[in-house]
Design a protein around this motif. Sequence first.
Motif, short mmCIF file in Angstrom:
data_model
loop_
_atom_site.label_atom_id
_atom_site.label_comp_id
_atom_site.label_asym_id
_atom_site.label_seq_id
_atom_site.Cartn_x
_atom_site.Cartn_y
_atom_site.Cartn_z
N GLN A 150 0.85 -1.19 0.00
CA GLN A 150 0.00 0.00 0.00
C GLN A 150 0.89 1.24 0.00
O GLN A 150 1.59 1.52 0.98
N ILE A 151 0.85 1.98 -1.11
CA ILE A 151 1.67 3.17 -1.28
C ILE A 151 0.73 4.38 -1.30
O ILE A 151 -0.21 4.43 -2.09
N GLY A 152 0.99 5.37 -0.45
CA GLY A 152 0.10 6.51 -0.30
C GLY A 152 0.22 7.53 -1.42
O GLY A 152 0.82 7.28 -2.46
N GLU A 153 -0.32 8.72 -1.15
CA GLU A 153 -0.30 9.81 -2.11
C GLU A 153 1.00 10.61 -2.00
O GLU A 153 1.58 10.74 -0.93
N ASN A 154 1.43 11.15 -3.15
CA ASN A 154 2.59 12.04 -3.22
C ASN A 154 3.84 11.41 -2.61
O ASN A 154 4.62 12.07 -1.92
N VAL A 155 4.00 10.13 -2.85
CA VAL A 155 5.17 9.38 -2.38
C VAL A 155 6.23 9.38 -3.48
O VAL A 155 5.90 9.34 -4.67
N LYS A 156 7.50 9.42 -3.08
CA LYS A 156 8.61 9.30 -4.02
C LYS A 156 9.38 8.04 -3.68
O LYS A 156 9.98 7.94 -2.61
N LEU A 157 9.36 7.10 -4.60
CA LEU A 157 10.15 5.88 -4.46
C LEU A 157 11.40 6.07 -5.30
O LEU A 157 11.33 6.06 -6.54
#
Length: 278
Positions: A150-157
């Motif tokens: 589960q990856i949220g909003e405005n995330v930088k991977l």
Amino acid sequence: MSTLQSDIEDLQHRYENGLTADDAGNEEYALLDEFLAALEAGEVRAAEKRDGEWDANGWVKQGILLNFGLRDIQAHTHGGVDYHDVLPLRETDDLPGRGTRNTPDGTVIRRGAYIGGDAILMSPAFVNIGAYVGDGTLVDSCDTVGSAAQIGENVKLGANTLIGGVLEPVEAAPVVIEDDVSLGAGCRVTSGFVVGEGSVVGENTLLTPRIPVYDLVEEEVMYGELPPERRAFTRFVESSVGDHDLFDGGAYKPAVVATHVEEDTLEATAREDALRDN
């Protein structure tokens, strides 16, 4: 209980009592396709936050596993490349209308993955079944987003980041990266670890429940989570086997140190936002 949930749980019961791919017919596959479409639309998720804690939706993970247990491996073609799997890749025609782009030459999105609006997936990147990628998130080159993550909003991977997948046991919460998190290049997040909202994680940091997090803000040691609004990086602490004769000068083990997110760190991420928008 939703109709989809009860239908999946009924199908799971039949599977546990001997239903096989040879027995499954149009009705069963229509249900599995409906379930995958619900995942891709973000209508159901493998985990949700309830009362401040992330809990797995076991029936959703059962539905994912049923797509492996009740389907045969078939030949597929995508972009001129032949491959063999139980599922085809996810259709991406819906992405441009929501401002999301996936670059060519190796970006792979598996069926059952949700991709939000205004997101960017750089090749070669891989997003597995059941994963949820929020609005405005960047999945950079060579990143892997594991099953049910589960990856949220405005995330930088950052480039070459691994987000592990957790499907079994179905009650185990998957890896969670909350909103506004920035992970540096080469990070690894595994085994249901939760990265709190607004945190900034340094390059090549390993986050797993087996490695302690020394939170210098609250002055405590924790496992399996990084609190919100932290700047985290890897350090090495003395190991319990440090006095062994084989270790000349002592032995050390990895740990994660967490401090406040500093102003200059926030300014650096803001500059990245400006570059990305242009």
